[in-house]
Design a protein around this motif. Structure first.
Motif, PDB file in Angstrom:
ATOM      1  N   GLU A   4      41.356  45.461  33.450  1.00  0.00           N
ATOM      2  CA  GLU A   4      41.279  44.384  32.850  1.00  0.00           C
ATOM      3  C   GLU A   4      40.174  43.577  33.476  1.00  0.00           C
ATOM      4  OE1 GLU A   4      45.122  42.553  33.701  1.00  0.00           O
ATOM      5  OE2 GLU A   4      46.407  43.889  32.578  1.00  0.00           O
ATOM      6  N   LEU A   5      39.713  42.636  32.325  1.00  0.00           N
ATOM      7  CA  LEU A   5      38.616  41.632  32.656  1.00  0.00           C
ATOM      8  C   LEU A   5      39.143  40.281  33.254  1.00  0.00           C
ATOM      9  CD1 LEU A   5      35.488  40.861  32.702  1.00  0.00           C
ATOM     10  CD2 LEU A   5      35.869  40.341  30.126  1.00  0.00           C
ATOM     11  N   LYS A   6      38.861  39.916  34.257  1.00  0.00           N
ATOM     12  CA  LYS A   6      39.722  38.600  34.942  1.00  0.00           C
ATOM     13  C   LYS A   6      38.384  37.818  34.573  1.00  0.00           C
ATOM     14  CE  LYS A   6      43.367  40.433  35.807  1.00  0.00           C
ATOM     15  NZ  LYS A   6      44.126  40.488  37.147  1.00  0.00           N
ATOM     16  N   ARG A   7      38.842  36.426  34.470  1.00  0.00           N
ATOM     17  CA  ARG A   7      37.971  35.241  34.624  1.00  0.00           C
ATOM     18  C   ARG A   7      38.431  34.349  35.299  1.00  0.00           C
ATOM     19  NH1 ARG A   7      36.293  34.860  27.994  1.00  0.00           N
ATOM     20  NH2 ARG A   7      36.384  37.245  27.524  1.00  0.00           N
ATOM     21  N   ASN A   8      37.892  34.219  36.564  1.00  0.00           N
ATOM     22  CA  ASN A   8      38.353  33.140  37.556  1.00  0.00           C
ATOM     23  C   ASN A   8      37.658  31.867  37.349  1.00  0.00           C
ATOM     24  OD1 ASN A   8      40.238  34.977  38.449  1.00  0.00           O
ATOM     25  ND2 ASN A   8      39.414  35.169  40.611  1.00  0.00           N
ATOM     26  N   GLU A   9      38.421  30.809  37.496  1.00  0.00           N
ATOM     27  CA  GLU A   9      37.653  29.646  37.523  1.00  0.00           C
ATOM     28  C   GLU A   9      37.099  29.317  38.895  1.00  0.00           C
ATOM     29  OE1 GLU A   9      40.529  26.511  36.583  1.00  0.00           O
ATOM     30  OE2 GLU A   9      40.226  26.552  34.437  1.00  0.00           O
ATOM     31  N   THR A  10      36.037  28.582  38.757  1.00  0.00           N
ATOM     32  CA  THR A  10      35.274  28.148  40.008  1.00  0.00           C
ATOM     33  C   THR A  10      35.276  26.362  40.168  1.00  0.00           C
ATOM     34  OG1 THR A  10      33.160  28.212  38.992  1.00  0.00           O
ATOM     35  CG2 THR A  10      33.796  30.192  39.762  1.00  0.00           C
ATOM     36  N   HIS A  11      34.930  26.096  41.343  1.00  0.00           N
ATOM     37  CA  HIS A  11      34.732  24.728  41.457  1.00  0.00           C
ATOM     38  C   HIS A  11      33.746  23.911  40.220  1.00  0.00           C
ATOM     39  CE1 HIS A  11      34.587  20.454  42.955  1.00  0.00           C
ATOM     40  NE2 HIS A  11      33.254  20.678  43.158  1.00  0.00           N
ATOM     41  N   SER A  45      31.192  45.624  27.527  1.00  0.00           N
ATOM     42  CA  SER A  45      30.607  47.043  27.559  1.00  0.00           C
ATOM     43  C   SER A  45      30.731  47.722  28.874  1.00  0.00           C
ATOM     44  CB  SER A  45      29.249  46.647  27.429  1.00  0.00           C
ATOM     45  OG  SER A  45      28.354  48.153  27.585  1.00  0.00           O
ATOM     46  N   GLU A  46      30.798  46.926  30.055  1.00  0.00           N
ATOM     47  CA  GLU A  46      31.366  47.394  31.214  1.00  0.00           C
ATOM     48  C   GLU A  46      32.707  47.880  31.267  1.00  0.00           C
ATOM     49  OE1 GLU A  46      29.594  47.230  34.509  1.00  0.00           O
ATOM     50  OE2 GLU A  46      27.537  47.121  33.397  1.00  0.00           O
ATOM     51  N   LEU A  47      33.624  47.004  30.743  1.00  0.00           N
ATOM     52  CA  LEU A  47      35.068  47.460  30.730  1.00  0.00           C
ATOM     53  C   LEU A  47      35.247  48.558  29.690  1.00  0.00           C
ATOM     54  CD1 LEU A  47      37.798  46.429  31.511  1.00  0.00           C
ATOM     55  CD2 LEU A  47      37.852  45.073  29.254  1.00  0.00           C
ATOM     56  N   GLU A  48      34.688  48.719  28.801  1.00  0.00           N
ATOM     57  CA  GLU A  48      34.831  50.011  27.987  1.00  0.00           C
ATOM     58  C   GLU A  48      34.109  51.271  28.403  1.00  0.00           C
ATOM     59  OE1 GLU A  48      36.903  49.983  25.392  1.00  0.00           O
ATOM     60  OE2 GLU A  48      37.180  47.919  25.826  1.00  0.00           O
ATOM     61  N   TRP A  62      33.408  36.281  36.802  1.00  0.00           N
ATOM     62  CA  TRP A  62      34.307  37.339  36.009  1.00  0.00           C
ATOM     63  C   TRP A  62      34.021  38.714  36.905  1.00  0.00           C
ATOM     64  CZ3 TRP A  62      32.619  37.378  30.083  1.00  0.00           C
ATOM     65  CH2 TRP A  62      32.951  36.042  29.563  1.00  0.00           C
ATOM     66  N   PHE A  63      35.274  39.499  36.634  1.00  0.00           N
ATOM     67  CA  PHE A  63      35.200  40.699  37.115  1.00  0.00           C
ATOM     68  C   PHE A  63      36.228  41.407  36.570  1.00  0.00           C
ATOM     69  CE2 PHE A  63      38.458  37.986  39.279  1.00  0.00           C
ATOM     70  CZ  PHE A  63      39.304  38.901  39.782  1.00  0.00           C
ATOM     71  N   ILE A  64      36.068  42.787  36.770  1.00  0.00           N
ATOM     72  CA  ILE A  64      36.958  43.999  36.127  1.00  0.00           C
ATOM     73  C   ILE A  64      37.831  44.397  37.447  1.00  0.00           C
ATOM     74  CG2 ILE A  64      37.195  46.062  35.268  1.00  0.00           C
ATOM     75  CD1 ILE A  64      34.554  45.647  33.961  1.00  0.00           C
ATOM     76  N   GLU A  65      39.105  44.536  37.010  1.00  0.00           N
ATOM     77  CA  GLU A  65      40.146  44.776  38.205  1.00  0.00           C
ATOM     78  C   GLU A  65      41.241  45.959  37.781  1.00  0.00           C
ATOM     79  OE1 GLU A  65      42.549  42.103  41.272  1.00  0.00           O
ATOM     80  OE2 GLU A  65      43.392  42.257  39.153  1.00  0.00           O
ATOM     81  N   TYR A  66      41.574  46.685  38.589  1.00  0.00           N
ATOM     82  CA  TYR A  66      42.597  47.880  38.411  1.00  0.00           C
ATOM     83  C   TYR A  66      42.949  48.329  39.483  1.00  0.00           C
ATOM     84  CZ  TYR A  66      38.784  51.172  39.058  1.00  0.00           C
ATOM     85  OH  TYR A  66      37.519  51.913  39.595  1.00  0.00           O
ATOM     86  N   LYS A  93      36.669  52.243  31.276  1.00  0.00           N
ATOM     87  CA  LYS A  93      37.855  53.059  31.054  1.00  0.00           C
ATOM     88  C   LYS A  93      37.549  54.375  30.500  1.00  0.00           C
ATOM     89  CE  LYS A  93      40.093  48.976  28.870  1.00  0.00           C
ATOM     90  NZ  LYS A  93      40.334  48.052  27.408  1.00  0.00           N
ATOM     91  N   SER A  94      36.434  54.614  29.963  1.00  0.00           N
ATOM     92  CA  SER A  94      36.014  55.948  29.455  1.00  0.00           C
ATOM     93  C   SER A  94      35.604  56.834  30.643  1.00  0.00           C
ATOM     94  CB  SER A  94      34.728  56.043  28.683  1.00  0.00           C
ATOM     95  OG  SER A  94      34.928  55.157  27.353  1.00  0.00           O
TER      96      SER A  94
END
Length: 441
Positions: A53-60, A117-120, A78-82, A123-124
């Motif tokens: 999953e693509l995660k979007r964390n808030e920053t200050h 693109s990174e996420l897909e 942003w980061f990808i997590e699994y 997954k592949s």
């Protein structure tokens, strides 16, 4: 950092993972069962990982209400997590995060496009078996799933052959046959090659190019060597050439490097003694030492120990990559006296350029071969199947008939087995008389 193994086309993923432990640091055999139970295998749907999953964390910075939507996107982390499980490594439900390169953009649309693109790509990769914790497994995966085409494998093999320092003529023979093979199957992967495909290629060349049985069998041998290399490098799991039958014809392996008949060998030695002393020395050295022509070219004077009657062939020039010692027989030592080898610098070569002895540069790669073949042509012996290797075969037959044991012949040739030595004695039956032999009772 785990390098992208490129299992799919146009993928740019090059993950740099931050691993966050959600299980104990070491999962022992005693608590592995517990870890299996607490892990939700059903949610994995028979896969060793959860859906990335693509995660979007808030920053200050991103919480600033004055920011536009695009500015907020750029300020977010942003980061990808699994989560991934590999019980062979005692990893269960291991959390994996990747953010490399995702937060360095100055354009919000490009940041989003890259993240998707990174996420897909990830997954592949995971679907195709990529493991974020086992690079050795990924290397094998690259070779078995991605594989390489036949032309790519030929380029790899040619580089390998160059490192082996084969004679130029031998390299040209290999390259010509492999060129035809690569052109016939330009897109075929090496792990898709079957014995039927190799047979189809050889039969086509036999018909279209009018290949003789000798050329057909030479190509068979070269392709077999290619796949032996690929098998050893783990690009294929078996050698498909093993199921392809060679042609029967007038030319057999024994037609190459034939043992030189006594009367012919005398003609050759007499001719060289008068017309080409350099090649006479080269041939004599092969006969008395059974050192291979390629090794003999690289032999330095410091390797010739006349005081202890031995020649040491170091591993760096030896064909089998092992240092070997060859005795200098009394007759050969007497022959060597005429060259005053002790008068030359020890770092110089026994056979040097300009067809001289004891020079600073070794003799050219093909010089001894061409000069020997020129001698055969002058004596009308060029159609007899003789080569420089014939001198070695001739020497081995003479040793056997002179009372040497197979073990002694094996040792002087630096062979790895008796069976290898026996190939040099394949024409022995032509030199043995059975008429006076009685069968013991």
């Amino acid at each position: 950092m785990v390098e992208n193994i490129g299992l799919s086309t146009n993928r740019t993923l090059n993950p740099n993972y931050q691993i966050v432990n959600t299980t104990p640091e070491e999962v022992s055999d005693n608590n592995r069962t517990y870890c299996k139970q607490r892990f939700n295998f059903t949610a994995m749907k028979d896969k060793p990982y959860t859906e990335p999953e693509l995660k979007r964390n808030e920053t200050h910075e991103s919480r600033n209400p004055k920011l536009t939507k695009s500015q907020r996107v750029l300020a977010e982390h942003w980061f990808i997590e699994y989560k991934y499980t590999d019980l062979s490594l005692n990893l269960v439900n291991q959390r994996v995060k990747n953010s490399k390169g995702m937060n360095k953009f100055t354009d919000a649309k490009l940041k989003e496009k890259n993240a998707i693109s990174e996420l897909e790509s990830l997954k592949s990769l995971l679907e195709e078996g990529w493991n974020p914790f086992n690079e050795e497994s990924n290397i094998n995966l690259r070779k078995t799933i991605v594989s390489i085409t036949i032309p790519e494998s030929i380029n790899l093999y040619k580089n390998f052959l160059l490192e082996e320092n084969l004679r130029r003529k031998t390299l040209q023979t290999y390259e010509s046959k492999l060129k035809y093979f690569g052109e016939y199957y330009p897109l075929l992967k090496v792990n898709q090659v079957t014995n039927q495909k190799i047979s189809d290629f050889l039969k086509f060349q036999r018909t279209d190019k009018k290949w003789s049985s000798k050329t057909y069998n030479a190509a068979h041998q070269i392709i077999n060597a290619l796949f032996t290399y690929l098998l050893n490098a783990n690009y294929v799991t078996e050698n498909p050439v093993k199921g392809v039958v060679r042609l029967k014809g007038n030319t057999t392996p024994s037609d190459l490097h034939k043992v030189i008949k006594d009367e012919h060998f005398k003609l050759i030695r007499d001719y060289l003694a008068i017309n080409d002393k350099f090649t006479e020395f080269f041939v004599t050295a092969i006969y008395y030492t059974c050192i291979r022509p390629k090794e003999l070219r690289q032999l330095k004077l410091k390797m010739v120990d006349l005081s202890n009657n031995k020649i040491v062939v170091p591993s760096e020039i030896s064909k089998n990559k092992r240092t070997g010692t060859i005795p200098i027989t009394p007759m050969f030592k007497e022959y060597l006296k005429q060259f005053n080898l002790d008068s030359f610098p020890k770092e110089n070569y026994l056979f040097s350029s300009a067809s001289s002895i004891g020079g600073s540069d070794k003799v050219g790669e093909n010089t001894p071969y061409y000069r020997f073949m020129s001698c055969l042509k002058k004596l009308n012996l060029d159609g007899e199947g003789y080569t420089l290797y014939s001198v070695k075969h001739t020497s081995n037959v003479a040793r056997y008939l002179g009372g040497w044991s197979l073990a002694e012949i094996m040792a002087v040739n630096r062979h790895g087995s008796i069976s290898q030595t026996e190939t040099y004695l394949r024409e022995l039956n032509k030199f043995i008389e059975f008429n006076d032999k009685e069968v013991p009772l």
